[in-house]
Scaffold this active site. Structure first.
Site, short mmCIF file in Angstrom:
data_model
loop_
_atom_site.label_atom_id
_atom_site.label_comp_id
_atom_site.label_asym_id
_atom_site.label_seq_id
_atom_site.Cartn_x
_atom_site.Cartn_y
_atom_site.Cartn_z
N CYS A 48 -44.99 1.54 -27.55
CA CYS A 48 -44.02 2.26 -28.39
C CYS A 48 -44.41 3.72 -28.51
CB CYS A 48 -43.95 1.62 -29.77
SG CYS A 48 -42.79 2.45 -30.87
N CYS A 71 -43.84 5.26 -31.98
CA CYS A 71 -44.86 4.89 -32.98
C CYS A 71 -46.18 5.62 -32.73
CB CYS A 71 -45.18 3.39 -32.93
SG CYS A 71 -43.78 2.32 -32.68
N ASP A 72 -46.61 5.69 -31.49
CA ASP A 72 -47.99 6.10 -31.20
C ASP A 72 -48.14 7.42 -30.44
OD1 ASP A 72 -48.91 3.76 -32.41
OD2 ASP A 72 -48.64 2.60 -30.59
#
Ligand code: NDP
Length: 312
Positions: free
Chosen positions: A138, A141-142
């Site tokens: 992701c 997200c990261d």
């Protein structure tokens, strides 16, 4: 053995717990079955920084513990188990039967499905080893943790194109590894990739190993056109080779698309069966964020509450 309940929630990610918070506050006395990965996909994420309400960020596991506590606070009964079979009624007001761990049967007037989706991985041992410390599925997200660094993205579809262009804004350089000699992504997404200066597309490349010590340093790849191995220096390794919605047990009962995402009626969480509602990543192939999943869990609980009110 539990007698007929008002509301059963299957899944314990943001969608499931949000549905539980709303359903329990509406006095539906919900029972939530946690599933194979209590807390869902977020429990494999280190820091969550884009969920409103956590100005300093929070780890995925702690956030999901908070979700659980909030659901329990209003009386949600939580069961650690896996749903192994469902027999849904197709009549309004009918009773749905759900089997947990092949032995415990629950009868319920409404079911909220929040079983999520699982990102696909290549299946390499080294990929597993660096999950959460360099390997991610992701970028949204990261990606932030790889600011000004070099990263590798694997995949040739729209997700890979999107993740690569997203990462290119944050990172120094993005290598996009595509196993064939062409991309599957839509033309417009491909154009975005090729127009981005710091993305290098490597066709006919496969991943052999993720290399590192405590974190990732490099990716060993194979150029399949001339069978040569090479190393790419990178600190991040992002998989974008598709997701699988966790909906197998609903086959032949609920309408789903060809990939398995549950189909809901427009502007609602209603499936094709009365009293069965779907939320979160099990029915969302587009946004797939914790916050959107939570929102759709809320919708499902409100829809279930209204459905039950109409029966009385
Ligand atoms: P797709 O299934 O479309 O693409 C998966 C990609 O991963 C393919 O290029 C495939 O390669 C590659 N792949 C699969 N397995 C491996 C493997 N083991 N090793 C290396 N590569 C592999 O998935 P997406 O998640 O990209 O898209 C899913 C759906 O969501 C699509 O319909 C897409 O259009 C849509 N979507 C739309 C977006 C948008 O419009 N903004 C954004 C993201 C997704 P190969 O081609 O060789 O099979």
């Amino acid at each position: 053995m539990i007698k007929t309940i008002e509301c059963l929630i299957i899944g314990s990610g943001p969608a499931g717990y949000t549905a539980a918070i709303y359903a329990s506050r509406a006095n539906l006395n919900p029972v939530l079955v946690q599933g194979i990965q209590p807390g869902g996909q977020l429990t494999t994420t280190n820091d969550v920084e884009n969920y409103p309400g956590y100005p300093s960020g929070v780890t995925g596991p702690i956030m999901m513990e908070d979700f659980q506590k909030q659901a329990e606070r209003f009386g949600t009964k939580i069961i650690f188990g896996i749903v192994t079979k469902v027999v849904f009624s197709n009549k309004k007001g009918g009773i749905h039967t759900v089997l947990i761990d092949d032995k415990d049967e629950i009868k319920t007037k409404t079911v909220i499905i929040a079983t999520g989706a699982s990102a696909k991985y290549l299946g390499l041992e080294s990929e597993k080893k660096y999950m959460g410390s360099g390997v991610s599925a992701c970028a949204v997200c990261d990606g932030f943790f790889f600011k000004n660094q070099d990263v590798v993205v694997v995949g040739g579809g729209d997700s890979a194109a999107e993740e690569a262009t997203y990462l290119a804004k944050l990172c120094n350089k993005v290598y996009l590894l595509i196993r064939k000699n062409q991309m599957r992504a839509s033309k417009i997404m491909q154009k975005r990739v090729f127009d981005t200066k710091n993305i290098e597309v490597l066709f006919n490349h496969e991943t052999l190993e993720v290399i590192g010590d405590k974190t990732v340093h490099a990716i060993k790849v194979m150029d399949t056109q001339n069978n040569t191995e090479k190393m790419i220096d990178a600190t991040g390794f992002f998989l974008a080779i598709g997701h699988s919605p966790n909906t197998k047990i609903f086959h032949n009962q609920l309408k789903m698309d060809e990939v398995g995402y549950l189909i809901t009626k427009p502007d609602s969480s209603k499936t094709n069966l009365p009293g069965v509602f779907a939320s979160g990543d099990a029915q969302d192939s587009i946004y797939r964020q914790a916050i959107t999943a939570a929102g759709s869990g809320c919708m499902a609980a409100l829809d279930a509450e209204r459905y039950l009110a109409e029966l009385n």
